[in-house]
Design an enzyme around this catalytic site. Structure first.
Site, short mmCIF file in Angstrom:
data_model
loop_
_atom_site.label_atom_id
_atom_site.label_comp_id
_atom_site.label_asym_id
_atom_site.label_seq_id
_atom_site.Cartn_x
_atom_site.Cartn_y
_atom_site.Cartn_z
N ARG A 117 0.84 -1.20 0.00
CA ARG A 117 0.00 0.00 0.00
C ARG A 117 0.87 1.25 0.00
O ARG A 117 1.83 1.34 0.77
CB ARG A 117 -0.94 0.00 1.22
CG ARG A 117 -2.00 -1.09 1.16
CD ARG A 117 -2.87 -1.09 2.40
NE ARG A 117 -2.12 -1.49 3.58
CZ ARG A 117 -2.66 -1.66 4.79
NH1 ARG A 117 -3.95 -1.44 4.97
NH2 ARG A 117 -1.92 -2.04 5.81
N ASP B 55 1.29 5.63 0.06
CA ASP B 55 0.71 6.82 0.66
C ASP B 55 0.16 7.76 -0.40
O ASP B 55 0.40 7.60 -1.60
CB ASP B 55 1.78 7.59 1.45
CG ASP B 55 2.49 6.74 2.49
OD1 ASP B 55 1.89 5.74 2.92
OD2 ASP B 55 3.62 7.10 2.86
N ARG C 88 10.51 7.40 3.05
CA ARG C 88 10.53 8.86 3.15
C ARG C 88 11.30 9.32 4.37
O ARG C 88 11.96 10.37 4.34
CB ARG C 88 9.09 9.39 3.15
CG ARG C 88 8.37 9.15 1.83
CD ARG C 88 6.87 9.35 1.94
NE ARG C 88 6.56 10.72 2.34
CZ ARG C 88 5.32 11.14 2.62
NH1 ARG C 88 4.30 10.28 2.55
NH2 ARG C 88 5.11 12.39 2.96
#
Length: 274
Positions: free
Chosen positions: A55, A57, A202
């Site tokens: 999944r 973001d 990130r």
């Protein structure tokens, strides 16, 4: 009724068009999962749910996302591909689809996932592809960033790079490979791991950036990792430069999802691979 069959598909999408991968129960924001399920359901003429390899973001892109779904509808691979793409909004499209063993599961059969993070390192901000690159105006030393990143190789507790909303059962993951390269104004951070925590890539980039600027030593990456404390790390880098580019599955499934893209870098990567 015709027996239900399982299918696998490879999906590409521009995350800037969507509020992340996961379908939202009580929100109106568009998501990749919701768009795919609506299009697949229309072609199948019955409700279809999909699972994915990883999944992503809001704002994060994919060139080789892998999904699976079940259907009793009789359709050719060409009909699935063209029918679903006709009913998908711009910014998301199937690249490949085929029937597969019933035991296949896009998430649980994956052995590793690969991401690429693209930084446009230039004093002036880009006007084109601004939502598909992360602009960083301060000079970055890609060699320092690469050296620092090697501290993450192997099995570690990645709590320092884990967002507070992460739902993973364990912060322990295995980093198989991580590199930082520069081509002109483009810097690419490439990572492959057994799995990734929420915002892990990130947050890793958020530590690499001040190291690249020279504001932190190369050793800071290892120090942050060892502290197992998210508050000791750097910022969370923007999602726009991040791409889900590949998944590793057992060879028996024969899914065309080797690392690829994004398209602007692919000619360079292919030349380097020769």
């Amino acid at each position: 009724m015709t027996d239900t069959r399982r299918y696998a598909a490879v999906v590409e999408y521009n995350g800037a068009r969507f509020h992340g991968w996961q379908r939202q129960k009580h929100h109106d924001e568009p998501t990749v999962q919701a768009a795919l399920e609506a299009a697949l359901s229309k072609v199948a003429n019955h409700p279809v749910e999909v699972g994915c390899a990883g999944r992503t973001d809001a704002g994060v892109h994919a060139t080789r996302q892998v999904i699976h779904f079940d259907s009793h509808a009789i359709r050719t691979n060409y009909s699935w591909l063209m029918g679903v793409n006709t009913n998908l909004p711009s910014g998301v499209a199937l690249q490949w689809v085929d029937a597969i063993d019933d035991e296949f599961h896009a998430r649980y059969k994956a052995k590793a996932r690969r991401y690429r993070y693209l930084i446009y390192n230039n004093q002036a901000r880009p006007a084109l592809m601004h939502d598909q690159l992360t602009w960083w105006k301060y000079p970055l030393d890609a060699d320092r960033m690469h050296e620092a990143a090697q501290a993450l190789l192997g099995e570690h507790d990645f709590t320092s790079f884990r967002a507070k909303d992460c739902q993973a059962k364990s912060p322990i993951k295995t980093m198989h490979a991580i590199t930082v390269k520069r081509w002109g104004s483009i810097i690419m951070v490439e990572l492959e791991a057994s799995a990734f925590l929420y915002h892990m890539v990130r947050n890793i980039v958020g530590v690499l950036l001040p190291i690249g600027e020279g504001h932190q030593p190369v050793e800071w990456m290892a120090e942050v990792l060892a502290q197992q404390d998210r508050t000791k790390a750097g910022v969370t880098a923007p999602g726009g430069g991040l791409y889900f580019v590949g998944v590793h599955y057992p060879a028996q499934f024969d899914i065309p999802c080797d690392p690829w893209g994004p398209a602007l870098l692919e000619p360079i990567l292919q030349l380097e691979a020769k």
